[in-house]
Motif scaffolding. Structure first.
Motif, PDB file in Angstrom:
ATOM      1  N   GLU A 253     -84.521 -60.833 108.006  1.00  0.00           N
ATOM      2  CA  GLU A 253     -84.411 -61.669 106.808  1.00  0.00           C
ATOM      3  C   GLU A 253     -85.422 -61.247 105.732  1.00  0.00           C
ATOM      4  OE1 GLU A 253     -82.970 -65.683 109.232  1.00  0.00           O
ATOM      5  OE2 GLU A 253     -84.796 -65.698 108.031  1.00  0.00           O
TER       6      GLU A 253
ATOM      7  N   GLU B 184     -84.172 -57.925 104.219  1.00  0.00           N
ATOM      8  CA  GLU B 184     -83.006 -58.127 103.363  1.00  0.00           C
ATOM      9  C   GLU B 184     -83.395 -58.804 102.036  1.00  0.00           C
ATOM     10  OE1 GLU B 184     -79.109 -57.585 102.320  1.00  0.00           O
ATOM     11  OE2 GLU B 184     -80.211 -56.844 104.075  1.00  0.00           O
ATOM     12  N   SER B 185     -84.298 -59.776 102.116  1.00  0.00           N
ATOM     13  CA  SER B 185     -84.734 -60.455 100.891  1.00  0.00           C
ATOM     14  C   SER B 185     -85.453 -59.496  99.944  1.00  0.00           C
ATOM     15  CB  SER B 185     -85.648 -61.634 101.255  1.00  0.00           C
ATOM     16  OG  SER B 185     -86.132 -62.263 100.092  1.00  0.00           O
TER      17      SER B 185
ATOM     18  N   HIS C 240     -80.558 -65.488 103.040  1.00  0.00           N
ATOM     19  CA  HIS C 240     -80.678 -64.347 103.962  1.00  0.00           C
ATOM     20  C   HIS C 240     -81.013 -64.799 105.389  1.00  0.00           C
ATOM     21  CE1 HIS C 240     -80.824 -62.442 100.093  1.00  0.00           C
ATOM     22  NE2 HIS C 240     -82.055 -62.889  99.846  1.00  0.00           N
ATOM     23  N   GLN C 241     -80.294 -65.779 105.861  1.00  0.00           N
ATOM     24  CA  GLN C 241     -80.516 -66.252 107.220  1.00  0.00           C
ATOM     25  C   GLN C 241     -79.639 -65.460 108.186  1.00  0.00           C
ATOM     26  OE1 GLN C 241     -79.649 -70.383 107.756  1.00  0.00           O
ATOM     27  NE2 GLN C 241     -80.460 -70.478 109.851  1.00  0.00           N
ATOM     28  N   VAL C 242     -80.228 -65.016 109.317  1.00  0.00           N
ATOM     29  CA  VAL C 242     -79.500 -64.268 110.356  1.00  0.00           C
ATOM     30  C   VAL C 242     -78.889 -65.269 111.321  1.00  0.00           C
ATOM     31  CG1 VAL C 242     -79.683 -62.607 112.225  1.00  0.00           C
ATOM     32  CG2 VAL C 242     -81.036 -62.312 110.141  1.00  0.00           C
TER      33      VAL C 242
END
Length: 539
Positions: free
Chosen positions: A138, A141-142, A224-226
């Protein structure tokens, strides 16, 4: 004892949320905070001066906050570190000296943590360390979406931040929470932190504080949560070192593992760092240089676009102002044209009125000229008549003077004869006749004086002068002059002659007035004297 809580964690890991929660529970963050930004609208909750100090220190050491290389050996003894330590000390004394519990949060502090720990401890603070971790996927990705950076080096950055902060905080009180657990149950997370650090929050989480924290920690703002079902495949894509460290962090946060699970890997990380550091230096210098130039170019493009927009807006505003002014000018011109037309009409009317008035004045002047001409002719004729009358009077006066002169001569001769014949009675006989002659002469002088004083005589003076000196000059009339009288002046003029009188013998009169006084010789002289001629000129 005063306590300082240092919040450690990688960028985009939830350190801002944790700092705000401990602030709502009573920890002092200072007044000079970094304002919210587009990438963090809820606020960063980090001290602005602390950020500046850390940036300046890293720049002096040849590093940046987005490095994955270790800090150079012996950096604590460098001039840059000493200067940063003085600035940190001033910040602590200025903003946190009176605080029972203060908190400082800045992800850059993970790279230079020993300097901050030493600065607080030197000033009597007990230092506690709070680690906030988030799934590396996360975080990567952020940061990838925010900075457009490649993902692989960002995993190495995550490892570096965690390893440097863990090594610096060894032998200090420390606790670890996860971003997921903080959002899910912040009360349990803060209770674990208080228990692990052996501290009591200055503010008890009552209803007001709980509502404020709940409003701030809104799970809907998380990106952006997995998802759990994707964790297996994503973990396979995450480097093993990052995955192992993250699993160790989860165990420490839940209380299942000790801090040795992370600190034991620090030496291995330093050995790996030595292998790639030199090559990474070269690659990063080119990479970040290109990225910096790109960001500069983008910033300049944005600035140019903003300048272009500002210029366009300015031109638009100027155009609107010019249009407004032109409208006013056109309106003023129309008003002026209307006024000019009205003035032209008024001027034309005035010219017509003036022309008619001029014509009337011209006619009046012509009429006056005609009347003046007629009056001039009439006046000239009147002057001619007056001149003729005056000439006739002058002729009569001349005749009278001539007659009087003749009579005076005759009387004088007669008197002389009588004296010769009768010497004794000669003094008394002519007295009556002489008085009569003197009376007649006085009347004649009064008549002449009245004539010369009259208006007719004065008005006809120019005409007489013009007639005498220009038209004609008649001969002077000669006659007997009174004895003792001065001759008449030769030049003409308006004043009457002062010596026009009938000639008479004043000596004889005086002799008659005194009988017996005259001698025979005097009588002979009087008898032998001839009368002088009197010149009478026509004026």
């Amino acid at each position: 004892m005063k306590r300082a809580l240092l919040v450690f964690g990688m960028h985009r890991s939830g350190t801002s949320a944790a700092a705000r929660v401990v602030n709502l529970l009573g920890a002092e963050l200072g007044n000079d905070l970094v304002p919210p930004g587009p990438d963090n609208p809820d606020g960063f909750w980090e001290h602005a001066e602390a950020v500046r100090i850390n940036d300046d220190l890293l720049h002096g050491l040849g590093r940046t906050w987005y490095e994955m290389r270790g800090i150079p050996d012996g950096w604590l003894d460098s001039p840059h570190a000493k200067a940063a330590a003085q600035r940190i000390g001033g910040l602590i004394e200025r903003d946190f000296a009176a605080s029972g519990l203060c908190a400082v949060k800045d992800p850059r502090m993970c790279l230079v943590a020993p300097l901050w720990i030493e600065a607080f401890e030197t000033r009597g603070f007990e230092v506690d360390c709070l680690f906030v971790v988030r799934d590396p996927r996360e975080v990567v990705e952020s940061m990838h979406r925010r900075n457009k950076w490649p993902r692989a080096p960002l995993y190495l950055m995550w490892v570096q931040y965690l390893m440097e902060a863990t090594a610096a905080s060894e032998h200090r009180s420390r606790a670890m929470i996860t971003y997921d657990r903080l959002l899910a149950d912040w009360r349990d997370s803060m209770a674990r932190v208080a228990s692990g650090l052996h501290l009591r929050w200055p503010i008890t989480p009552g209803r007001a504080v709980s509502e404020a924290v709940d409003a701030f920690l809104d799970p809907r703002r998380r990106h952006h949560q997995v998802l759990p079902r994707e964790a297996g495949g994503t973990c396979a894509a995450m480097p093993e070192l990052a995955g192992a460290l993250y699993r160790a962090c989860l165990g420490i946060a839940s209380g299942e593992e000790k801090w040795d699970a992370i600190s034991g890997r620090h030496d291995s990380y330093r050995e790996i760092d030595q292998l790639y550091a030199a090559h990474v230096d070269h690659l990063l210098a080119e990479r970040w240089g290109a990225e910096g130039r790109t960001q500069t170019a983008e910033a300049r493009l944005v600035e140019q676009a903003s300048v272009t927009t500002a210029v366009h807006d300015t031109l638009q505003a100027l155009q609107e102002r010019l249009d407004a002014r032109f409208g006013l000018v056109e309106q003023n011109l129309k008003t002026i044209a209307q006024q000019a037309q009205a003035m032209e009409a008024a001027m034309a009317a005035r010219w017509e009125a003036q022309a008619s008035a001029t014509g009337a004045v011209h006619g009046t002047v012509q009429q006056l000229q005609n009347e003046v001409s007629a009056l001039s002719g009439e006046t000239a004729a009147r002057f001619d008549r007056q001149r003729e009358s005056v000439m006739a009077v002058e002729a009569r006066i001349q005749r009278q003077h001539a007659l009087l002169n003749t009579m005076s001569l005759r009387l004088e001769q007669s008197a002389n004869d009588r004296v010769a014949e009768h010497p004794v009675a000669s003094d008394t006989l002519p007295q009556t006749e002489l008085q009569k002659l003197r009376s007649a002469l006085a009347n004649s002088d009064a008549t002449i004086a009245a004539l010369f004083a009259s208006s007719s005589w004065k008005l006809t003076a120019p005409m007489r002068w013009f007639s005498v000196h220009v038209l004609r000059r008649p001969p002077a009339l000669e006659g007997p002059v009174a004895i003792g009288a001065p001759a008449a002046p030769e030049s003409g003029g308006d004043r009457p002659p002062e010596a026009i009188s009938v000639g008479r013998s004043t000596a004889g009169a005086d002799a008659a007035a005194e009988p017996g006084a005259a001698t025979a010789r005097e009588r002979r002289d009087r008898r032998d004297r001839r009368p002088e001629s009197v010149a009478f000129r026509w004026m």
